[in-house]
Design a protein around this motif. Structure first.
Motif, PDB file in Angstrom:
ATOM      1  N   UNK A   1       7.081  12.603   7.625  1.00  0.00           N
ATOM      2  CA  UNK A   1       7.147  12.225   7.089  1.00  0.00           C
ATOM      3  C   UNK A   1       6.911  11.197   6.311  1.00  0.00           C
ATOM      4  N   UNK A   2       7.275  11.566   4.772  1.00  0.00           N
ATOM      5  CA  UNK A   2       5.739  11.215   3.808  1.00  0.00           C
ATOM      6  C   UNK A   2       7.198   9.607   3.237  1.00  0.00           C
ATOM      7  N   UNK A   3       7.736   9.340   3.683  1.00  0.00           N
ATOM      8  CA  UNK A   3       8.913   8.676   2.987  1.00  0.00           C
ATOM      9  C   UNK A   3       8.600   7.705   3.988  1.00  0.00           C
ATOM     10  N   UNK A   4       7.777   7.279   5.088  1.00  0.00           N
ATOM     11  CA  UNK A   4       7.938   6.741   6.687  1.00  0.00           C
ATOM     12  C   UNK A   4       7.270   5.268   6.422  1.00  0.00           C
ATOM     13  N   UNK A   5       8.256   3.981   7.137  1.00  0.00           N
ATOM     14  CA  UNK A   5       7.133   2.612   6.898  1.00  0.00           C
ATOM     15  C   UNK A   5       5.908   2.820   6.621  1.00  0.00           C
ATOM     16  N   UNK A   6       5.587   3.083   7.745  1.00  0.00           N
ATOM     17  CA  UNK A   6       4.251   3.396   9.040  1.00  0.00           C
ATOM     18  C   UNK A   6       3.407   3.567   7.824  1.00  0.00           C
ATOM     19  N   UNK A   7       3.157   4.204   6.949  1.00  0.00           N
ATOM     20  CA  UNK A   7       1.876   4.356   5.592  1.00  0.00           C
ATOM     21  C   UNK A   7       1.911   3.373   4.748  1.00  0.00           C
TER      22      UNK A   7
ATOM     23  N   UNK B   1       2.043   6.937  18.297  1.00  0.00           N
ATOM     24  CA  UNK B   1       3.062   6.099  19.088  1.00  0.00           C
ATOM     25  C   UNK B   1       4.699   5.824  17.253  1.00  0.00           C
ATOM     26  N   UNK B   2       5.157   6.499  18.663  1.00  0.00           N
ATOM     27  CA  UNK B   2       6.778   6.816  17.821  1.00  0.00           C
ATOM     28  C   UNK B   2       6.407   8.198  17.099  1.00  0.00           C
ATOM     29  N   UNK B   3       6.175   9.361  17.029  1.00  0.00           N
ATOM     30  CA  UNK B   3       6.005  10.386  16.570  1.00  0.00           C
ATOM     31  C   UNK B   3       7.044  10.878  17.335  1.00  0.00           C
ATOM     32  N   UNK B   4       7.640  11.711  16.390  1.00  0.00           N
ATOM     33  CA  UNK B   4       8.724  12.174  17.065  1.00  0.00           C
ATOM     34  C   UNK B   4       8.535  13.973  16.617  1.00  0.00           C
ATOM     35  N   UNK B   5       7.569  14.558  17.052  1.00  0.00           N
ATOM     36  CA  UNK B   5       7.317  15.331  17.312  1.00  0.00           C
ATOM     37  C   UNK B   5       7.121  16.107  18.377  1.00  0.00           C
TER      38      UNK B   5
ATOM     39  N   UNK C   1      -1.516   1.720   4.955  1.00  0.00           N
ATOM     40  CA  UNK C   1      -2.541   1.207   4.120  1.00  0.00           C
ATOM     41  C   UNK C   1      -2.418  -0.319   3.664  1.00  0.00           C
ATOM     42  N   UNK C   2      -1.944  -0.929   4.637  1.00  0.00           N
ATOM     43  CA  UNK C   2      -1.816  -2.808   4.437  1.00  0.00           C
ATOM     44  C   UNK C   2      -3.167  -3.216   5.422  1.00  0.00           C
ATOM     45  N   UNK C   3      -3.421  -1.936   6.270  1.00  0.00           N
ATOM     46  CA  UNK C   3      -5.057  -2.242   6.917  1.00  0.00           C
ATOM     47  C   UNK C   3      -5.826  -1.277   6.635  1.00  0.00           C
ATOM     48  N   UNK C   4      -5.587  -1.079   5.828  1.00  0.00           N
ATOM     49  CA  UNK C   4      -7.095  -0.226   5.298  1.00  0.00           C
ATOM     50  C   UNK C   4      -6.882   1.163   6.017  1.00  0.00           C
ATOM     51  N   UNK C   5      -6.289   1.460   7.168  1.00  0.00           N
ATOM     52  CA  UNK C   5      -6.261   2.553   7.812  1.00  0.00           C
ATOM     53  C   UNK C   5      -5.966   3.737   6.456  1.00  0.00           C
TER      54      UNK C   5
ATOM     55  N   UNK D   1       7.550   6.682  11.822  1.00  0.00           N
ATOM     56  CA  UNK D   1       8.903   5.931  11.677  1.00  0.00           C
ATOM     57  C   UNK D   1       8.141   4.695  10.847  1.00  0.00           C
ATOM     58  N   UNK D   2       8.341   3.813  11.586  1.00  0.00           N
ATOM     59  CA  UNK D   2       8.778   1.829  10.617  1.00  0.00           C
ATOM     60  C   UNK D   2       7.736   1.936  11.193  1.00  0.00           C
ATOM     61  N   UNK D   3       6.428   2.131  12.486  1.00  0.00           N
ATOM     62  CA  UNK D   3       5.732   1.823  12.287  1.00  0.00           C
ATOM     63  C   UNK D   3       5.493   0.660  13.280  1.00  0.00           C
ATOM     64  N   UNK D   4       5.981   0.517  14.199  1.00  0.00           N
ATOM     65  CA  UNK D   4       5.975  -1.319  14.554  1.00  0.00           C
ATOM     66  C   UNK D   4       4.923  -1.163  15.602  1.00  0.00           C
ATOM     67  N   UNK D   5       4.907  -0.208  16.209  1.00  0.00           N
ATOM     68  CA  UNK D   5       4.025  -0.138  17.645  1.00  0.00           C
ATOM     69  C   UNK D   5       1.900   0.018  16.975  1.00  0.00           C
ATOM     70  N   UNK D   6       2.430   0.762  15.702  1.00  0.00           N
ATOM     71  CA  UNK D   6       1.141   0.949  15.090  1.00  0.00           C
ATOM     72  C   UNK D   6       0.983  -0.489  15.082  1.00  0.00           C
ATOM     73  N   UNK D   7       1.887  -1.387  13.963  1.00  0.00           N
ATOM     74  CA  UNK D   7       1.121  -2.299  13.535  1.00  0.00           C
ATOM     75  C   UNK D   7       0.684  -3.555  15.257  1.00  0.00           C
ATOM     76  N   UNK D   8       1.033  -3.697  16.020  1.00  0.00           N
ATOM     77  CA  UNK D   8       1.364  -3.674  17.322  1.00  0.00           C
ATOM     78  C   UNK D   8      -0.345  -3.675  17.627  1.00  0.00           C
ATOM     79  N   UNK D   9      -0.764  -2.048  17.510  1.00  0.00           N
ATOM     80  CA  UNK D   9      -2.105  -2.144  17.764  1.00  0.00           C
ATOM     81  C   UNK D   9      -2.975  -2.192  17.002  1.00  0.00           C
ATOM     82  N   UNK D  10      -2.813  -2.417  15.677  1.00  0.00           N
ATOM     83  CA  UNK D  10      -3.247  -2.494  14.650  1.00  0.00           C
ATOM     84  C   UNK D  10      -4.015  -4.561  14.555  1.00  0.00           C
TER      85      UNK D  10
END
Length: 189
Positions: free
Chosen positions: A37-43, A86-90, A47-51, A12-21
């Motif tokens: 999810x190809x449209x997820x904001x976390x993508x 981190x918010x992985x819905x599977x 990219x902003x963290x070059x991951x 999803x949005x990636x708030x936990x991903x961002x906090x980890x980074x």
């Protein structure tokens, strides 16, 4: 000595991903984002963290095993040793569980075993309980059933809304997850 390499799985949005980074100094390097999810904001956040991001849409695979095998190949290419959900819905299946036994952890916005699954914050709020919280746990084949690593309580205040409760829970998630990751990875050094 080579650094420990980890991947974050998010949907999803990636708030936990961002906090980890943003935490940095985790004792490992986040080398891959896996997203279903190809449209997820976390993508965009990755990219902003070059991951680098690996987007794998389950519906494009013949089976769950084929889906997870494609992810596993990518994890192996990147020499990943830890996976942080981190918010992985599977649900994670046998293919990944067998390859990463004891190396996949998840963060969940409740005091497990209470309120597993989707919308745990809403479930707790609607149930009228006095407290909820955050759990970090190892992933097994069940829905939020793996062994608990750490928990932190959050009191549900009389004037709380679902949004205010969610904001307080996310603040704890962002702090607690990084702390647990550091501790677990340190054992691997």
């Amino acid at each position: 000595m080579r650094s420990i390499r980890a991947a974050v799985f998010a949907s999803g949005t990636g708030s936990n991903f961002e906090a980890i980074m943003r935490e940095g100094n985790l004792g490992c390097d986040i080398k891959l984002l896996v997203c279903d999810q190809p449209e997820a904001q976390v993508i965009e956040k990755a990219a902003a963290f070059s991951v680098p991001t690996y987007v794998a849409e389950p519906k494009k695979f013949a089976s769950k095993e084929a889906y997870e095998s494609s992810i596993l190949r990518r994890l192996q290419e990147e020499e990943i040793t830890w996976v942080f959900l981190a918010g992985y819905m599977r649900m994670i299946g046998k293919t990944l569980l067998d390859s990463y036994e004891g190396k996949i952890i998840n963060i969940h916005p409740s005091l497990l075993p209470a309120f597993p699954g989707i919308d745990a914050i809403g479930q707790a709020y609607q149930a009228g309980v006095k407290k909820t919280g955050v759990t970090v746990h190892y992933v097994d084949e069940g829905m939020d059933t793996g062994p608990i690593i750490a928990q932190e309580e959050v009191e549900i205040l009389p004037n709380d809304t679902i949004d205010s409760l969610k904001t307080r829970i996310q603040a704890i998630e962002h702090r607690l997850y990084s702390r647990v990751i550091k501790k677990l990875v340190k054992r691997d050094e």
